[in-house]
Design a protein around this motif. Sequence first.
Motif, PDB file in Angstrom:
ATOM      1  N   ASP A 156     -24.392  25.996  -5.944  1.00  0.00           N
ATOM      2  CA  ASP A 156     -25.556  26.451  -6.241  1.00  0.00           C
ATOM      3  C   ASP A 156     -26.490  25.654  -7.145  1.00  0.00           C
ATOM      4  N   GLY A 159     -28.010  25.919 -10.726  1.00  0.00           N
ATOM      5  CA  GLY A 159     -27.101  26.014 -11.638  1.00  0.00           C
ATOM      6  C   GLY A 159     -26.614  24.942 -11.675  1.00  0.00           C
ATOM      7  N   THR A 160     -27.023  23.715 -11.708  1.00  0.00           N
ATOM      8  CA  THR A 160     -27.429  22.761 -12.208  1.00  0.00           C
ATOM      9  C   THR A 160     -28.687  21.774 -12.914  1.00  0.00           C
ATOM     10  N   ALA A 161     -28.830  20.880 -13.474  1.00  0.00           N
ATOM     11  CA  ALA A 161     -30.119  20.484 -13.974  1.00  0.00           C
ATOM     12  C   ALA A 161     -30.625  19.342 -12.521  1.00  0.00           C
ATOM     13  N   THR A 164     -31.508  22.119  -9.614  1.00  0.00           N
ATOM     14  CA  THR A 164     -33.319  22.467 -10.401  1.00  0.00           C
ATOM     15  C   THR A 164     -34.271  21.854 -10.686  1.00  0.00           C
ATOM     16  N   PRO A 250     -31.333  25.454 -15.903  1.00  0.00           N
ATOM     17  CA  PRO A 250     -30.089  25.719 -17.032  1.00  0.00           C
ATOM     18  C   PRO A 250     -29.605  24.811 -18.172  1.00  0.00           C
ATOM     19  N   THR A 253     -33.093  22.928 -19.762  1.00  0.00           N
ATOM     20  CA  THR A 253     -33.400  21.565 -19.366  1.00  0.00           C
ATOM     21  C   THR A 253     -34.596  20.962 -17.889  1.00  0.00           C
TER      22      THR A 253
END
Length: 316
Positions: A156, A159-161, A164, A250, A253
């Motif tokens: 994902d 799904g994480t800073a 992304t 997410p 952030t």
Amino acid sequence: MKKKNNHLSYAKWGYLFILPFFAAFFIFSLIPLVDTVRYSFYEYYRSGIKEVGPTFIGLENYAELLRSDMIGYAGNTLILWLIGFVPQIVIALLLANWFTDIRIKIRGMQVFKIIIYLPNLIMASAFAMLFFALFSTNGPINSILLSVGMVSEPIDFMGTAFGTRSLIGLMNFLMWFGNTTIMLMAAIMSISPDIFEACELDGCGSVKRFFYITLPLIRPILAYTLITSIIGGLQMFDVPQILTNGQGNPNRTSMTLIMFLNSHLKSRNYGMAGALSVYLFIVSGVLCFFVYRMTNGKDKTGTARAAKKAKGGSKA
């Protein structure tokens, strides 16, 4: 008997030709700018169908912004800008130095220039949609990783800073490094070849020539690149807006200052939006001033001293 002065002045035609620019600037830029500053001192928003204000409240909007999450969003903007700009300027300097080095015979240089500039022609929204499709959990990147056995389950990325922010930085890098490379190439090509020849005759190596000759002589273009990059970084909006559906996920952030400004405009809180715009204007001006002073000092003999230093270093 004195002769008449028959000299014709064409200055009025110059003023006439630049008049449309100043008229357009006054109507579409200066008036909205002054109006934005004016609204920043007023309470002016809409609640449903009810319009509140404009009521003069002084600096309350500015104080309210400082109490909000604006500082955190400024940190997000800085991180996203650094992730994209640092590799951009490094790769651009490296490519520009290679492409302009007459000792390196690169065939098809024009083709390479076109290729590295092509991403700059793609709209940021299309770029963001492309990356959203590529790096989604059901996208081709995850399919390839699963098929070769590198991962056991889909990653994902958004799904994480870290994931992304990395994608946003990668997109900004790919979109702008070609434009930066072309500008730096033009700056290096404007340097007299005699300087490089004298440097080689003195035994200066490629690394010393780059740091002591090339970099000092292209400082004006470097300053321009850095200033425009700072302004563009503070105005970062389209890529993170589309990639995160305007939520900055997410956990916000990836929320930038312009996305925060857009949320106030969307809710029609014009007073807060005006105050945030003034903050951005001040920060942009201060940062650009410091960058200009650091990269364009008043020392006119800096290039000569750099050349002497390179010469001395090569003889050591």
